[in-house]
Structure formats: structure tokens, C-alpha cells
Design an enzyme around this catalytic site. Structure first.
Site, PDB file in Angstrom:
ATOM      1  N   ASP A  34    -102.976  84.562  42.097  1.00 19.98           N
ATOM      2  CA  ASP A  34    -101.734  83.816  41.974  1.00 19.98           C
ATOM      3  C   ASP A  34    -101.056  84.148  40.653  1.00 19.98           C
ATOM      4  O   ASP A  34     -99.840  84.403  40.585  1.00 19.98           O
ATOM      5  CB  ASP A  34    -102.033  82.325  42.059  1.00 19.98           C
ATOM      6  CG  ASP A  34    -100.787  81.468  42.172  1.00 19.98           C
ATOM      7  OD1 ASP A  34     -99.682  82.016  42.310  1.00 19.98           O
ATOM      8  OD2 ASP A  34    -100.922  80.233  42.126  1.00 19.98           O
ATOM      9  N   ASP A  45     -97.735  87.032  40.067  1.00 24.53           N
ATOM     10  CA  ASP A  45     -96.472  86.561  39.503  1.00 24.53           C
ATOM     11  C   ASP A  45     -96.128  87.338  38.243  1.00 24.53           C
ATOM     12  O   ASP A  45     -94.953  87.646  37.986  1.00 24.53           O
ATOM     13  CB  ASP A  45     -96.549  85.066  39.199  1.00 24.53           C
ATOM     14  CG  ASP A  45     -96.346  84.208  40.431  1.00 24.53           C
ATOM     15  OD1 ASP A  45     -96.000  84.765  41.486  1.00 24.53           O
ATOM     16  OD2 ASP A  45     -96.539  82.983  40.351  1.00 24.53           O
ATOM     17  N   TYR A  61    -108.422  76.306  44.537  1.00 19.90           N
ATOM     18  CA  TYR A  61    -107.349  75.576  45.204  1.00 19.90           C
ATOM     19  C   TYR A  61    -107.867  74.729  46.362  1.00 19.90           C
ATOM     20  O   TYR A  61    -107.248  73.728  46.738  1.00 19.90           O
ATOM     21  CB  TYR A  61    -106.282  76.542  45.733  1.00 19.90           C
ATOM     22  CG  TYR A  61    -105.472  77.231  44.665  1.00 19.90           C
ATOM     23  CD1 TYR A  61    -105.535  76.835  43.335  1.00 19.90           C
ATOM     24  CD2 TYR A  61    -104.642  78.287  44.977  1.00 19.90           C
ATOM     25  CE1 TYR A  61    -104.802  77.469  42.362  1.00 19.90           C
ATOM     26  CE2 TYR A  61    -103.901  78.938  44.009  1.00 19.90           C
ATOM     27  CZ  TYR A  61    -103.986  78.520  42.698  1.00 19.90           C
ATOM     28  OH  TYR A  61    -103.254  79.148  41.727  1.00 19.90           O
ATOM     29  N   LYS A  92    -113.768  87.493  36.290  1.00 18.40           N
ATOM     30  CA  LYS A  92    -114.197  86.976  34.984  1.00 18.40           C
ATOM     31  C   LYS A  92    -115.718  86.870  35.008  1.00 18.40           C
ATOM     32  O   LYS A  92    -116.311  85.814  34.776  1.00 18.40           O
ATOM     33  CB  LYS A  92    -113.536  85.618  34.702  1.00 18.40           C
ATOM     34  CG  LYS A  92    -113.631  85.161  33.247  1.00 18.40           C
ATOM     35  CD  LYS A  92    -112.890  86.051  32.277  1.00 18.40           C
ATOM     36  CE  LYS A  92    -112.948  85.486  30.860  1.00 18.40           C
ATOM     37  NZ  LYS A  92    -112.419  86.435  29.855  1.00 18.40           N
ATOM     38  N   ASP A 119    -108.308  88.629  31.872  1.00 22.44           N
ATOM     39  CA  ASP A 119    -107.470  88.615  30.671  1.00 22.44           C
ATOM     40  C   ASP A 119    -107.046  90.031  30.287  1.00 22.44           C
ATOM     41  O   ASP A 119    -105.894  90.273  29.922  1.00 22.44           O
ATOM     42  CB  ASP A 119    -108.174  87.913  29.507  1.00 22.44           C
ATOM     43  CG  ASP A 119    -109.637  88.292  29.372  1.00 22.44           C
ATOM     44  OD1 ASP A 119    -110.146  89.061  30.208  1.00 22.44           O
ATOM     45  OD2 ASP A 119    -110.277  87.810  28.424  1.00 22.44           O
TER      46      ASP A 119
END
Length: 371
Positions: free
Chosen positions: A245, A249, A142, A189, A221
Site C-alpha cells: 500500500d 503510492d 489490515y 522487513k 525502508d
């Protein structure tokens, strides 16, 4: 206790839910003999409309001088639906995180037995769910370098992390795990990304200083699947900015309503507290938004100020409303109560005005008049 609280109501339903939280904080102050002083500032679409800037310097200065920040929500369709807009509401929030060095976002995920029927997951899978996500907030993709060629056929978003950025949020997560069930899961990851391999290396090193905490690892994942398949396995989850993020959610839907979940963003100085939901402009001004995520964020604010008993009382009041069926339209679209009603009920509970035996039959429909 005397504390200065900065209030940023923001856009959409932000002002409505935040005002209920301020009322609850005032009820806490009256009950426990504290003094909270509030200052108000602009951020988001309303700030763009009034000043041309999504985060005016005056708001930053106000926040820097405060003991804590209570925030509503940002976003407006005229910006959200215009990908060409150069100035956007969310730029204000990103800038505020950087300006205040709010490097860790904390999202508790809990469930309420009276709302299990609203969750997309089976009741047997969500009973007793209680975990917290620590998301690094000021690094990663970001905030990396961004480029796009003139033809619009190529783009890049750089993701980078330093040892120091990882260490400071990891220490917070390990310390929280020590206070809870002593388990920390790093979500990364590392089979693909160099930044994830750095995260894993540094977190392993830090773990040697927290020998009482069990450390395990999940690729993002797999973590996304496990949050749905078996959310009860998690205690403290630590991850980088973008992964955090996404999975926070995802985890938020477990409770049955986005309107229920709070969050905190903390750093070296002032901390910011906000519900995880967006600005929900369709409901703005209708007195139907769920204020509980904001009120529970105020409870986290009280914890941050060292007022643990006060925070516990607020959470108890929230549980009481849910258990007794005093809920907003997002939870029960037929027999619902108004935003302001929920705020008043929780204030009354905090103030000791409500007997424990009170039920919805004792309250006038959609009003907080106790009969």
C-alpha cells in the site's frame, strides 16, 4: 466476444472517470465486433447514503456473476473527516476484496517523456522506468484481529500470513517476471518481523521453480529510498499488504500525476480494475478530473479478458493524447482539456477517426470538435 462487466462508479470523481472508460470500452466493442453488457451497483459513501451499507449484497452478487469489474473511487469528507464513524466507505472495498477473494493487487508504474517535467525526480532517473508492483491484498495487518481497551490507552493490530496466502501471489509475480525482464524483488522487513521471515523463506522455495528469474531482496525502508534514487532498477516487485500500500503510492508520484496510473485486483474468479487515485471530492461534477488512470485500468481489463490487441490500442490512444498535449487540469492548469474531451478523443482514436497528424490546433479549445 460477449462479456458481462460490472460497473461500480463509487463516489466523488468516480462516476465521471468511469463513464469515460465505459465509452472507450464501447468504442473497442464497435471496432473489434465485441459485445460488452454492463450492470451497475453501489459501493462506498453513496451506498451508505442510500442503503446504510457500504457494500450491499446485491453488488456482491452482481460482481460474482460478472466477467470483470470496472470501479471508480470511494470516499467522502463527511466520513473521511470523522474518525468516530462506525460505517465507512472503505469498508465496502475491503469487504469486496474478501468476498471475491481478490488476493493480488497489480500496479504498473510507467513514465511518459512528455510529462517528465512534472515528476519530482530528475528526468535522467525516470527515463525508461517500467516496473510493476504485486501486492498481497487480503491478508496481513489490515485483516488481522483488532483490539483497543476501554480507556483508549492501548491498542493492537494483528498481522498474520499463511503459506498459502504467500504462495498464490508469489506465483503470479514470478510468472509476470518471466514475461518481462526476468527479475523479481521481494520487499519485506525480515530483520524485524516474523511474517517477513516467513515471506522470505517461502519465496525462496518458490524461486527454485523459476530458475530463469533473478530473485533479490530489499528491506522496505531501503526499497522506499531506492524507488526514488533509482527506480529503473526494478522489474517486478512483490510484497505484503501494508508495505505494498505504501510503496505503490510512493511509486505513483514518479509519473507526475496520480490521475495516470491504473491497477488490477485479481483472484480465482472475477477481477476488479480501478485507477489508483481517490475520490477527489473537490473536483466532483466539474468535468476536470483526469480519466486516464481509469481508461488505462480498462486496458488492463481488456488484457484480463484475453484482448491484448484491443488493450494495446487503448494504451496507444492514451500515449497519443499525452504526446500531443491533450491533458487535463492536473497536468496543465492553464491549457487543459475536460474529462469528457479526453474520453471522446480516445474513443475517436480507437475508432480510427483521428489522423496521426492531428494536433491541438485542430481541436476547438476544451472541446473534442475536430475542425
Amino acid at each position: 466476444m460477449k462479456k458481462n462487466i460490472a460497473v461500480i462508479e463509487g463516489d466523488g470523481i468516480g462516476p465521471e472517470v468511469t463513464r469515460q472508460s465505459v465509452q472507450v470500452l464501447n468504442a473497442i466493442a464497435d471496432t473489434f465486433n465485441h459485445q460488452f453488457t454492463y450492470q451497475y451497483g453501489l459501493m462506498g459513501a453513496i451506498a451508505i447514503d442510500k442503503t446504510g451499507n457500504p457494500l450491499p449484497d446485491e453488488t456482491i452478487d452482481m460482481c460474482l456473476k460478472s466477467d470483470a469489474i470496472l470501479f471508480g473511487a470511494i470516499g467522502d469528507p463527511k466520513y473521511d473527516n470523522d474518525p468516530t464513524a462506525k460505517v465507512r466507505p472503505e469498508q465496502g472495498l475491503l469487504k469486496l476484496r474478501k468476498s471475491l477473494n481478490l488476493f493480488a493487487n497489480i500496479r504498473p508504474v510507467t513514465t511518459y517523456s512528455s510529462l517528465h517535467h512534472l515528476s519530482p525526480l530528475k528526468t535522467k532517473n525516470i527515463e525508461g522506468v517500467d516496473f510493476v508492483i504485486y501486492r498481497e491484498l487480503t491478508g496481513g495487518i489490515y485483516f488481522g484481529k483488532k483490539e483497543q481497551n476501554a480507556e483508549g490507552t492501548w491498542a493492537v493490530d494483528e498481522c498474520s500470513y499463511s503459506k498459502e496466502e504467500i504462495e498464490r501471489v508469489a506465483h503470479l509475480a514470478f510468472k509476470m517476471a518471466q514475461k518481462r525482464r526476468k527479475k523479481l524483488t521481494l520487499v519485506d522487513k525480515a530483520n524485524v518481523l516474523e511474517t517477513s521471515r516467513l515471506w522470505r523463506k517461502i519465496v525462496k522455495e518458490i524461486a527454485t521453480g523459476y530458475s530463469d528469474v533473478e530473485l533479490d531482496f530489499l528491506f522496505v525502508d531501503n526499497a522506499a529510498m531506492q524507488i526514488i534514487l533509482n527506480p529503473k532498477q526494478f522489474d517486478v516487485v512483490l510484497t505484503e499488504n501494508m508495505f505494498g500500500d505504501i510503496i505503490s503510492d510512493e511509486a505513483s508520484v514518479i509519473s507526475g500525476s496520480l490521475g495516470l496510473l491504473p491497477s488490477a485486483s485479481i483472484g480465482d474468479g472475477a477481477a476488479l480494475f480501478e485507477p489508483i487515485h481517490g475520490s477527489y471530492p473537490q473536483a466532483a461534477g466539474k468535468d476536470i478530473a483526469n480519466p486516464l488512470g481509469s481508461i488505462l485500468s480498462a486496458a488492463m481489463l481488456l488484457d484480463h479478458l484475453g484482448l491484448g490487441d484491443e488493450a494495446t490500442l487503448v494504451r496507444e490512444a492514451v500515449s497519443w493524447t499525452l504526446t500531443n498535449g491533450f491533458v487535463t487540469k492536473d497536468i496543465d492548469p492553464v491549457n487543459f482539456y475536460l474529462t469528457s474531451t479526453l474520453g471522446e478523443l480516445i474513443c475517436d482514436y480507437v475508432s480510427g477517426k483521428i489522423p496521426g497528424s492531428l494536433t491541438r490546433e485542430n481541436i476547438e479549445y476544451r472541446k473534442s470538435t475536430i475542425i
